[in-house]
Design a protein around this motif. Structure first.
Motif, PDB file in Angstrom:
ATOM      1  N   ILE A   1       0.848  -1.203   0.000  1.00  0.00           N
ATOM      2  CA  ILE A   1       0.000   0.000   0.000  1.00  0.00           C
ATOM      3  C   ILE A   1       0.879   1.247   0.000  1.00  0.00           C
ATOM      4  O   ILE A   1       0.599   2.236  -0.695  1.00  0.00           O
ATOM      5  N   ALA A   2       1.970   1.190   0.767  1.00  0.00           N
ATOM      6  CA  ALA A   2       2.886   2.340   0.823  1.00  0.00           C
ATOM      7  C   ALA A   2       3.447   2.654  -0.554  1.00  0.00           C
ATOM      8  O   ALA A   2       3.652   3.831  -0.896  1.00  0.00           O
ATOM      9  N   LEU A   3       3.703   1.617  -1.365  1.00  0.00           N
ATOM     10  CA  LEU A   3       4.234   1.846  -2.708  1.00  0.00           C
ATOM     11  C   LEU A   3       3.317   2.770  -3.507  1.00  0.00           C
ATOM     12  O   LEU A   3       3.765   3.734  -4.121  1.00  0.00           O
ATOM     13  N   GLY A   4       2.026   2.440  -3.515  1.00  0.00           N
ATOM     14  CA  GLY A   4       1.070   3.268  -4.245  1.00  0.00           C
ATOM     15  C   GLY A   4       1.048   4.695  -3.736  1.00  0.00           C
ATOM     16  O   GLY A   4       1.018   5.658  -4.525  1.00  0.00           O
ATOM     17  N   SER A   5       1.073   4.839  -2.413  1.00  0.00           N
ATOM     18  CA  SER A   5       1.056   6.177  -1.811  1.00  0.00           C
ATOM     19  C   SER A   5       2.289   6.976  -2.176  1.00  0.00           C
ATOM     20  O   SER A   5       2.212   8.168  -2.505  1.00  0.00           O
ATOM     21  N   GLU A   6       3.464   6.322  -2.125  1.00  0.00           N
ATOM     22  CA  GLU A   6       4.717   7.031  -2.392  1.00  0.00           C
ATOM     23  C   GLU A   6       4.809   7.460  -3.847  1.00  0.00           C
ATOM     24  O   GLU A   6       5.257   8.573  -4.149  1.00  0.00           O
ATOM     25  N   PHE A   7       4.393   6.598  -4.769  1.00  0.00           N
ATOM     26  CA  PHE A   7       4.459   6.966  -6.182  1.00  0.00           C
ATOM     27  C   PHE A   7       3.495   8.102  -6.508  1.00  0.00           C
ATOM     28  O   PHE A   7       3.806   8.983  -7.307  1.00  0.00           O
ATOM     29  N   THR A   8       2.331   8.082  -5.877  1.00  0.00           N
ATOM     30  CA  THR A   8       1.383   9.182  -6.066  1.00  0.00           C
ATOM     31  C   THR A   8       1.972  10.489  -5.531  1.00  0.00           C
ATOM     32  O   THR A   8       1.940  11.527  -6.208  1.00  0.00           O
ATOM     33  N   ALA A   9       2.521  10.433  -4.320  1.00  0.00           N
ATOM     34  CA  ALA A   9       3.085  11.630  -3.694  1.00  0.00           C
ATOM     35  C   ALA A   9       4.269  12.181  -4.487  1.00  0.00           C
ATOM     36  O   ALA A   9       4.430  13.406  -4.615  1.00  0.00           O
ATOM     37  N   SER A  10       5.104  11.289  -5.028  1.00  0.00           N
ATOM     38  CA  SER A  10       6.268  11.751  -5.799  1.00  0.00           C
ATOM     39  C   SER A  10       5.824  12.521  -7.037  1.00  0.00           C
ATOM     40  O   SER A  10       6.426  13.543  -7.393  1.00  0.00           O
ATOM     41  N   GLY A  11       4.755  12.052  -7.693  1.00  0.00           N
ATOM     42  CA  GLY A  11       4.236  12.756  -8.859  1.00  0.00           C
ATOM     43  C   GLY A  11       3.666  14.114  -8.502  1.00  0.00           C
ATOM     44  O   GLY A  11       3.846  15.102  -9.240  1.00  0.00           O
ATOM     45  N   ILE A  12       3.004  14.198  -7.358  1.00  0.00           N
ATOM     46  CA  ILE A  12       2.415  15.472  -6.909  1.00  0.00           C
ATOM     47  C   ILE A  12       3.510  16.493  -6.616  1.00  0.00           C
ATOM     48  O   ILE A  12       3.389  17.674  -6.965  1.00  0.00           O
ATOM     49  N   ILE A  13       4.594  16.047  -5.977  1.00  0.00           N
ATOM     50  CA  ILE A  13       5.696  16.966  -5.670  1.00  0.00           C
ATOM     51  C   ILE A  13       6.353  17.470  -6.958  1.00  0.00           C
ATOM     52  O   ILE A  13       6.641  18.658  -7.102  1.00  0.00           O
ATOM     53  N   MET A  14       6.584  16.574  -7.909  1.00  0.00           N
ATOM     54  CA  MET A  14       7.208  16.985  -9.169  1.00  0.00           C
ATOM     55  C   MET A  14       6.329  17.986  -9.919  1.00  0.00           C
ATOM     56  O   MET A  14       6.845  18.868 -10.612  1.00  0.00           O
TER      57      MET A  14
END
Length: 466
Positions: free
Chosen positions: A111-124
């Motif tokens: 679940i953390a994987l999905g959250s981290e990839f989403t968050a990384s895209g938002i920051i970029m």
């Protein structure tokens, strides 16, 4: 390894290659722990528990994680196996419990994987607003997958550098913040140096002493990831030396980084201004007058997110490999590629992470929040199982007539340390029933655990009839 413990393992089981040294393990654990829980969520904790209450809560969290790691240290040195605490739970608490612990921990990181990839895209997107979030998420998915697929040594080296960026940022934050607290660096607003006045200006516990306990689960989540040392023990060089060294080094660093950073935040930011709208790190840097504070912290948070995704894919892959290696799921999943990496298990975990990523967009209010609630409690339940395994392990070890002196690493204060660990971790799970915001996590997790036991029971019966 203590004879009978290793003998109870199936003769078909294998171990992964041992290529991780002590530095890799320390940075892996730090990388798994230091993330958005400190850089972002700490503001919410300060707002809820008050400044002094937050310092107290993080101090208690550091003690709890110290107790857990002492228990895990003895187990990991005696039995340095990949998937460690799931294998221990299978041996000492029963196959059903071992299966459930593995599924809970696997789900946590997936679940953390999905959250981290989403968050990384938002920051970029903050730097490149015209590029869709999914493009950056897809790019980071490919990078993290490639780093994990090449070899465990390249993974560990990459994780060490990502974790180092976070460590440097925290040290700079603590040093600069401390200088500002006592007037060595003037504040941008021109106000006098606050010292420790913000810690106590509205009383020790402005929202009541009970608020300290309602945030304890969030604090424990912030410390989760230290148990990655146990996961990595099966791939550690000379685990008898590297595991205890990594545990000791990680624990004192975490205590200094977390508690030091929280004291600086709570001293420089009035607790009513703290929250989740902005990172408390950004707020403090802006108060001090650090140029480009938001951009600097966005970069640091991005590295924290990618580090957590890197660690998460590693942890979920090894847990799935261990389940397969123990024969609880199809054994072809435990096959490794030429680099010694369980490639099929990694592909399955990444697919699970992609489903999680999709659910965070499509079903954020239903499926995704249920999964997040379950995975949130899972880590603390894993800690409970570690303490219980340590109690049973030591009892069996002594019952077999073996000497404590033969253990390469012994947890101090047995059995009191183990029982205190078990009770405190269990209480931090149960006490959330008094917090309406966290209560649903308990209601989701209990049925899910029952479902895991039922699934194991059904599959075990099928195997017997085959």
């Amino acid at each position: 390894m203590p004879g009978s413990q290793s003998e109870t393992k199936s003769s078909s089981t294998h171990h992964l290659e041992r290529k991780m040294n002590s530095r890799h393990m320390i940075m892996l654990s730090l990388g798994g722990v230091i993330g958005t829980g400190l850089f972002l969520s700490s503001g919410y904790t300060i707002n809820q528990a008050g400044p002094f209450g937050t310092v107290l809560a993080y101090g208690m969290g550091a003690i709890i994680v110290y107790l857990v790691m002492m228990c895990l240290g003895e187990l990991s040195v005696a039995m340095p196996w990949t998937g460690s605490f799931h294998v221990y739970a299978t041996q000492f608490l029963g196959p059903g419990t071992g299966f459930t612990v593995a599924i809970l921990y696997w789900l946590t990181w997936t679940i953390a994987l999905g959250s981290e990839f989403t968050a990384s895209g938002i920051i970029m997107q903050q730097w490149f607003p015209d590029t869709p979030v999914w493009v950056w998420s897809a790019l980071f998915i490919v990078i993290i997958f490639a780093l994990n697929a090449v070899s465990v040594k390249i993974f560990a080296e990459t994780e060490s550098w990502l974790a180092l960026i976070k460590v440097v940022a925290i040290i700079a934050f603590i040093v600069l913040g401390a200088l500002a607290m006592f007037g060595a660096i003037p504040l941008q607003s021109g106000e006098p140096a606050p010292g420790f006045t913000h810690l106590f200006e509205d009383g020790l516990f402005p929202n009541g002493f009970g608020a300290v306990f309602t945030v304890m689960l969030a604090v424990n989540f912030a410390f989760s990831g230290t148990e990655l040392i146990g996961i990595a023990a099966g791939e550690a060089e000379n685990p008898e030396e590297t595991v205890p060294r990594a545990i000791r080094s990680t624990l004192w660093r975490l205590a200094v980084f977390f508690i030091g950073a929280i004291i600086v935040m709570a001293s420089l930011i009035p607790y009513k201004e703290a929250g989740v709208d902005a990172s408390p790190f950004v707020l403090v840097f802006e108060k001090i007058g650090i140029p480009f504070a938001a951009d600097i912290m966005n970069f640091v948070v991005l590295t924290a997110i990618l580090s957590a995704a890197n660690s998460g894919l590693y942890a979920s892959t090894r847990m799935l490999w261990s389940l397969s290696n123990e024969g609880m799921i199809p054994q072809r999943i435990s096959r490794v590629n030429k680099a010694g990496v369980p490639f099929l298990a990694m592909c399955i975990c990444m697919v699970g992470g992609l489903f999680s990523l999709l659910s965070s967009f499509i079903a954020a209010d239903t499926v995704y929040m249920v999964l997040v609630s379950i995975s949130g409690l899972a880590v603390v339940l894993v800690w409970v199982s570690i303490a219980a395994c340590h109690i049973v392990f030591r009892k069996r070890y002594l019952a077999e007539g073996k000497k404590l002196e033969d253990l390469k690493y012994r947890a101090p204060g047995y059995p009191y340390l183990s029982w205190v660990t078990l009770v405190v971790c269990a209480l931090s799970c149960v006490l959330i029933v008094f917090d309406p915001n966290q209560r649903p996590a308990l209601f989701y997790t209990v049925p899910f655990i029952a479902l895991c036991y039922l699934a194991h029971r059904v599959t075990s019966k099928r195997k017997k009839h085959l």
